[in-house]
Write a protein that holds these residues in place. Structure first.
Motif, PDB file in Angstrom:
ATOM      1  N   ARG A  28      -7.718  -4.891   4.125  1.00  0.00           N
ATOM      2  CA  ARG A  28      -8.377  -4.528   2.859  1.00  0.00           C
ATOM      3  C   ARG A  28      -9.812  -5.056   2.840  1.00  0.00           C
ATOM      4  O   ARG A  28     -10.738  -4.350   2.435  1.00  0.00           O
ATOM      5  CB  ARG A  28      -7.608  -5.084   1.664  1.00  0.00           C
ATOM      6  CG  ARG A  28      -8.279  -4.724   0.326  1.00  0.00           C
ATOM      7  CD  ARG A  28      -7.605  -5.342  -0.887  1.00  0.00           C
ATOM      8  NE  ARG A  28      -6.229  -4.907  -1.011  1.00  0.00           N
ATOM      9  CZ  ARG A  28      -5.162  -5.706  -0.905  1.00  0.00           C
ATOM     10  NH1 ARG A  28      -5.312  -6.999  -0.665  1.00  0.00           N
ATOM     11  NH2 ARG A  28      -3.944  -5.233  -1.045  1.00  0.00           N
ATOM     12  N   GLY A  38      -9.725   3.477   0.384  1.00  0.00           N
ATOM     13  CA  GLY A  38      -8.670   3.835   1.328  1.00  0.00           C
ATOM     14  C   GLY A  38      -8.792   5.271   1.788  1.00  0.00           C
ATOM     15  O   GLY A  38      -8.617   5.592   2.968  1.00  0.00           O
ATOM     16  N   ARG A  56      -2.228   7.699   2.667  1.00  0.00           N
ATOM     17  CA  ARG A  56      -0.938   7.013   2.710  1.00  0.00           C
ATOM     18  C   ARG A  56      -0.864   6.011   3.869  1.00  0.00           C
ATOM     19  O   ARG A  56      -0.361   4.899   3.707  1.00  0.00           O
ATOM     20  CB  ARG A  56       0.184   8.030   2.834  1.00  0.00           C
ATOM     21  CG  ARG A  56       1.557   7.387   2.882  1.00  0.00           C
ATOM     22  CD  ARG A  56       2.644   8.422   2.905  1.00  0.00           C
ATOM     23  NE  ARG A  56       2.594   9.174   1.657  1.00  0.00           N
ATOM     24  CZ  ARG A  56       3.048  10.410   1.519  1.00  0.00           C
ATOM     25  NH1 ARG A  56       3.572  11.034   2.542  1.00  0.00           N
ATOM     26  NH2 ARG A  56       2.991  11.004   0.362  1.00  0.00           N
ATOM     27  N   ARG A  59      -2.727   2.850   3.107  1.00  0.00           N
ATOM     28  CA  ARG A  59      -1.943   2.051   2.145  1.00  0.00           C
ATOM     29  C   ARG A  59      -0.810   1.309   2.852  1.00  0.00           C
ATOM     30  O   ARG A  59      -0.509   0.155   2.519  1.00  0.00           O
ATOM     31  CB  ARG A  59      -1.397   2.938   1.027  1.00  0.00           C
ATOM     32  CG  ARG A  59      -2.456   3.394   0.048  1.00  0.00           C
ATOM     33  CD  ARG A  59      -1.860   4.002  -1.218  1.00  0.00           C
ATOM     34  NE  ARG A  59      -0.981   5.126  -0.960  1.00  0.00           N
ATOM     35  CZ  ARG A  59      -1.360   6.402  -0.909  1.00  0.00           C
ATOM     36  NH1 ARG A  59      -2.636   6.712  -1.079  1.00  0.00           N
ATOM     37  NH2 ARG A  59      -0.485   7.360  -0.699  1.00  0.00           N
TER      38      ARG A  59
END
Length: 91
Positions: A28, A38, A56, A59
């Motif tokens: 992150r 993201g 996705r 994440r």
């Protein structure tokens, strides 16, 4: 006040030179240092499959539900200004 996560030196090495998998917070942090969301990180890496709503896979990396490939990590580090980590420093 924003808190900065430090990136362990072992995460900034060439893959064959003792590289360690980064943690979710380290991933992150590198994405944020690169100025990416993201979704933007996924587009930069060529893995975004959604037009909106984020990526996705990114994440999953941040949640530590999947391991980030070294190649993706190295490109994100380069975009974040952390150098070309896939090249060993001359001795």
């Amino acid at each position: 006040m924003d808190q900065v996560t430090s990136i362990r030196p072992e995460c900034l090495r060439p893959a064959a030179d003792g590289w360690l998998q980064p943690t979710g917070p380290e991933i992150r942090e590198v994405i944020e240092r690169a100025g990416f969301t993201g979704s933007r990180a996924g587009k930069y890496l060529g893995i975004a499959t959604q037009e909106t709503g984020g990526c996705r896979q990114v994440r999953k990396w941040i949640a530590e539900d999947a391991r980030i490939p070294y190649s993706a990590w190295a490109l994100l580090c380069h975009a974040a200004g952390l150098g070309i980590i896939w090249v060993s420093e001359p001795v």
